[in-house]
Design an enzyme around this catalytic site. Structure first.
Site, PDB file in Angstrom:
ATOM      1  N   GLU A   1      -5.509  -8.741  -0.182  1.00 46.08           N
ATOM      2  CA  GLU A   1      -6.151  -8.298   1.115  1.00 46.08           C
ATOM      3  C   GLU A   1      -7.790  -7.939   0.686  1.00 46.08           C
ATOM      4  OE1 GLU A   1      -4.641  -5.096   3.825  1.00 46.08           O
ATOM      5  OE2 GLU A   1      -2.629  -5.702   3.143  1.00 46.08           O
TER       6      GLU A   1
ATOM      7  N   GLU B   1       0.794  -1.262  -0.065  1.00 50.29           N
ATOM      8  CA  GLU B   1      -0.068   0.017  -0.199  1.00 50.29           C
ATOM      9  C   GLU B   1       0.805   1.306  -0.101  1.00 50.29           C
ATOM     10  OE1 GLU B   1      -3.045  -0.194   3.112  1.00 50.29           O
ATOM     11  OE2 GLU B   1      -4.120  -1.586   1.972  1.00 50.29           O
TER      12      GLU B   1
END
Ligand code: AHR
Length: 498
Positions: free
Chosen positions: A291, A173
């Site tokens: 995720e 991320e």
């Protein structure tokens, strides 16, 4: 009763299913590692400190790949802190979760644990505070047999054979301002590309995942993905996607999450295909949804500078489990491009498995739909021609009220059908036609439903929300009538008559 119809035909296969779509995730976050999978003081810990009660719940979940060690934790983590004699490992501040990291569990412990959990590792390298060189050293430590500084260090540490991790993630991320040392798309893309070159030089057999957008809501989406893909296209094998949902007071919206995930996947596929054309490549970029889950992030309470604090320990309801089932239908229906997916996470932190320190294990509601699809949704996935009503939602407009998934495993001769009924008021009668698979015998039918959508499992009542066996009126043939309860998740398994 309302009626719907679904036809599945053997000639309309979408794809073979890569079993790694049933992956999960262990991050150094809260109590996922310490007092989760690793607790040497626990009475059921093995000689390495791994909790065997937790291992057995994970083995039953059938998780073929586990991402490690993060997550946000990754971007401030030095993997070298977690190797060598345990008494010499430093205690550090973890900037992601503001916790204390003792480093008693590191990459070697993870490799041993993964073997015991019947899974493989998806290893993420730090591209926040970490450098491409650090990442190369980690790959050398893990995957090179011997004869170099880091491979010989691993042998000194008691691991003669390389861990041979196959899948590697280039950071986590990195578009997120919450990330330690987040980067612009251009800066990340260059760092990821240079790291990718080193990692593939160290071990040409590995597969690499570059960071895509952290969510659809990022201002940089999907420009981030385009930039990363165009810069890294020849060097990477997957682009990642992350997606979480939470109930915010509107049941129709929440139950329609499966539909939103499909939209996200389609946008990333389109962006990847644009980059393929732009870079004049023959390679089709695959997707790693590394995720996904229901996560009550707004309720999260950070406890500053504690070791193994109880953070993000969401207690999942029946409605959450229905949403997880719906998300699984979307993931597997996209198996032609989604080759890996990780339920985030596996133990304690936003997880289907909950542990008491020094105590028992509890399976949350979300454990069950995941277990069913992971165990029986194997082989290939087939197109569902579905005719059903739509539900009006505030977020996504009109959304089909049923989400379905059909899989067939040539090896076992088993056909599995999964269906989410998102209609919270009406039962639906579904006529399911399964064409060209021969005569089928229904061998198992289970439903997850109930009057209270907010019902949860607890240590006092651990099986309050679990799938219940159903008996079907018709047990063999090619056409079946399924009575789908309102707000329910149903699995039906069939076997080809011999
Ligand atoms: O899974 C929890 C967190 O969610 C991860 O650390 C991060 O990558 C994401 O924001």
């Amino acid at each position: 009763m309302k009626q719907a119809r679904c036809t599945v035909n053997r000639h309309f296969k979408i794809s073979d299913i890569d079993e790694r779509v049933y992956g999960s995730f262990i991050e150094h976050m809260g109590r996922a590692v310490y007092t989760g999978i690793y607790e040497p003081e626990h009475k059921q810990a093995d000689e390495q400190g791994f909790r065997t009660d937790v291992l057995s719940a994970i083995q039953d979940l059938n998780v073929p790949i586990v991402r490690y060690p993060g997550g946000n934790f990754l971007s401030g983590y030095d993997w070298k802190d977690g190797i060598g004699p345990k008494q010499e490992r430093p205690k550090r501040l973890d900037y992601a979760w503001l916790s204390i990291e003792t480093n008693q569990f590191g990459i070697n412990e993870f490799a041993d644990w993964a073997q015991k959990a019947n899974t493989q590792g998806m290893i993420a390298v730090n591209l926040g505070t970490g450098t491409p060189q650090d990442a190369g050293y980690l790959a050398e430590y893990c995957n090179v047999a011997q004869g170099t500084y880091w491979s010989d260090k691993r042998r000194e540490h008691g691991y003669e054979q390389p861990h041979a991790f196959k899948v590697w993630c280039l950071g986590n991320e990195m578009d997120g301002p919450w990330q330690t040392c987040s980067l612009s798309a251009e800066d990340y893309a260059k760092k990821a590309r240079e790291t990718a070159k080193i990692l593939k030089w160290v071990d040409p057999s590995i597969e690499l995942v570059a960071c895509g957008s952290s969510s659809k809501e990022m201002d940089s989406f999907p420009e981030w993905d385009r930039t990363v893909l165009e810069t890294c296209y020849p060097y990477i094998d997957y682009i990642s996607l992350h997606r979480y949902y939470e109930y915010e007071g509107d049941k129709a919206d929440f139950l329609a999450s499966y539909y939103d995930l499909d939209d996200f996947i389609h946008t990333i596929k389109a962006t990847a295909d644009y980059a393929k054309a732009k870079t004049r490549s023959d390679k089709v970029m695959m997707l790693s949804l590394d995720e996904w889950n229901v996560w009550y992030i707004k309720h999260m309470d950070t406890k500053r500078w504690q070791w193994a604090p109880a953070i993000a320990e969401d207690v999942y309801s029946l409605m959450d489990a229905l949403v997880v089932g719906g998300l699984l239908t979307t993931i597997v229906n996209n198996a032609d491009r989604v080759k890996m997916a990780c339920l985030a996470q596996l133990v304690n932190a936003l997880a289907p498995i909950h542990t008491q320190p020094n105590g028992r294990v509890l399976k949350h509601t979300t454990y069950y739909p995941f277990q069913q699809v992971s165990q029986f949704g194997r082989g290939s996935v087939y197109k569902n021609n579905l005719r059903c009503d739509s539900i009006p939602t505030n977020k996504y407009g009109h959304v089909p009220e049923l989400a379905t998934l059909s899989t067939f495993d040539e090896n076992s001769g088993e056909f599995a059908f999964f269906v989410l009924n998102t209609n919270i008021d009406d039962d639906i009668e579904l006529l399911l036609s399964i064409e060209e698979f021969g005569e089928l015998q229904c061998i198992d039918q289970q439903v997850l439903s109930g009057d209270d959508l907010f019902a949860v499992n607890s240590f006092e009542s651990p099986e309050k929300v679990i799938p219940k066996k159903q008996t079907s009126t018709q047990t063999s043939g090619t056409e079946f009538v399924l009575a789908l309860a309102k707000a329910s998740w149903t699995m039906v398994r069939f076997k080809q008559a011999s």
